[in-house]
Design a protein around this motif. Sequence first.
Motif, PDB file in Angstrom:
ATOM      1  N   ARG A  22     -50.115 -16.611  -8.836  1.00 52.70           N
ATOM      2  CA  ARG A  22     -50.033 -17.782  -7.956  1.00 52.70           C
ATOM      3  C   ARG A  22     -48.858 -18.705  -8.280  1.00 52.70           C
ATOM      4  NH1 ARG A  22     -56.261 -19.728  -7.166  1.00 52.70           N
ATOM      5  NH2 ARG A  22     -57.139 -17.659  -6.866  1.00 52.70           N
ATOM      6  N   SER A  23     -48.176 -18.451  -9.380  1.00 51.48           N
ATOM      7  CA  SER A  23     -47.082 -19.307  -9.820  1.00 51.48           C
ATOM      8  C   SER A  23     -45.867 -19.198  -8.895  1.00 51.48           C
ATOM      9  CB  SER A  23     -46.667 -18.916 -11.234  1.00 51.48           C
ATOM     10  OG  SER A  23     -45.518 -19.603 -11.627  1.00 51.48           O
ATOM     11  N   ALA A  24     -45.255 -20.324  -8.617  1.00 48.46           N
ATOM     12  CA  ALA A  24     -44.049 -20.330  -7.789  1.00 48.46           C
ATOM     13  C   ALA A  24     -42.866 -19.695  -8.512  1.00 48.46           C
ATOM     14  CB  ALA A  24     -43.703 -21.760  -7.394  1.00 48.46           C
ATOM     15  N   VAL A  28     -42.055 -13.100  -6.325  1.00 45.03           N
ATOM     16  CA  VAL A  28     -42.329 -13.218  -4.888  1.00 45.03           C
ATOM     17  C   VAL A  28     -42.595 -14.658  -4.469  1.00 45.03           C
ATOM     18  CG1 VAL A  28     -43.094 -10.851  -4.575  1.00 45.03           C
ATOM     19  CG2 VAL A  28     -44.751 -12.605  -5.181  1.00 45.03           C
ATOM     20  N   GLY A  29     -42.383 -15.609  -5.362  1.00 45.14           N
ATOM     21  CA  GLY A  29     -42.457 -17.021  -5.014  1.00 45.14           C
ATOM     22  C   GLY A  29     -43.838 -17.624  -4.932  1.00 45.14           C
ATOM     23  N   GLY A  30     -44.848 -16.980  -5.511  1.00 46.24           N
ATOM     24  CA  GLY A  30     -46.177 -17.570  -5.572  1.00 46.24           C
ATOM     25  C   GLY A  30     -46.973 -17.482  -4.294  1.00 46.24           C
ATOM     26  N   TRP A  31     -46.630 -16.576  -3.374  1.00 44.40           N
ATOM     27  CA  TRP A  31     -47.380 -16.470  -2.118  1.00 44.40           C
ATOM     28  C   TRP A  31     -48.801 -16.005  -2.352  1.00 44.40           C
ATOM     29  CZ3 TRP A  31     -49.743 -12.013  -0.676  1.00 44.40           C
ATOM     30  CH2 TRP A  31     -49.337 -10.854  -1.338  1.00 44.40           C
ATOM     31  N   TYR A  32     -49.030 -15.237  -3.440  1.00 44.37           N
ATOM     32  CA  TYR A  32     -50.352 -14.698  -3.710  1.00 44.37           C
ATOM     33  C   TYR A  32     -51.348 -15.832  -3.946  1.00 44.37           C
ATOM     34  CZ  TYR A  32     -54.322 -12.725  -5.889  1.00 44.37           C
ATOM     35  OH  TYR A  32     -55.616 -12.417  -6.176  1.00 44.37           O
TER      36      TYR A  32
END
Length: 70
Positions: A22-24, A28-32
Amino acid sequence: MPLGAADERKPVAEGTVEASGRSASNPVGGWYGTRGGYRGQLGMCLPPLGEALGLAEVTHDARNNRMRAI
């Protein structure tokens, strides 16, 4: 590292596999975890995949499993 599978609507514990998903700052920039319906899937699915590929060691306890990169 603890796996930390948590519902996407709940805050996740720091230092877990779920928190890194979940981290930005991840690739992939935290989209999960921001989209509905995933409900802790990274913390549950990524460690066995890493183990199968020979990239991680995973404990197989009844609760509070952990993983370690090889």
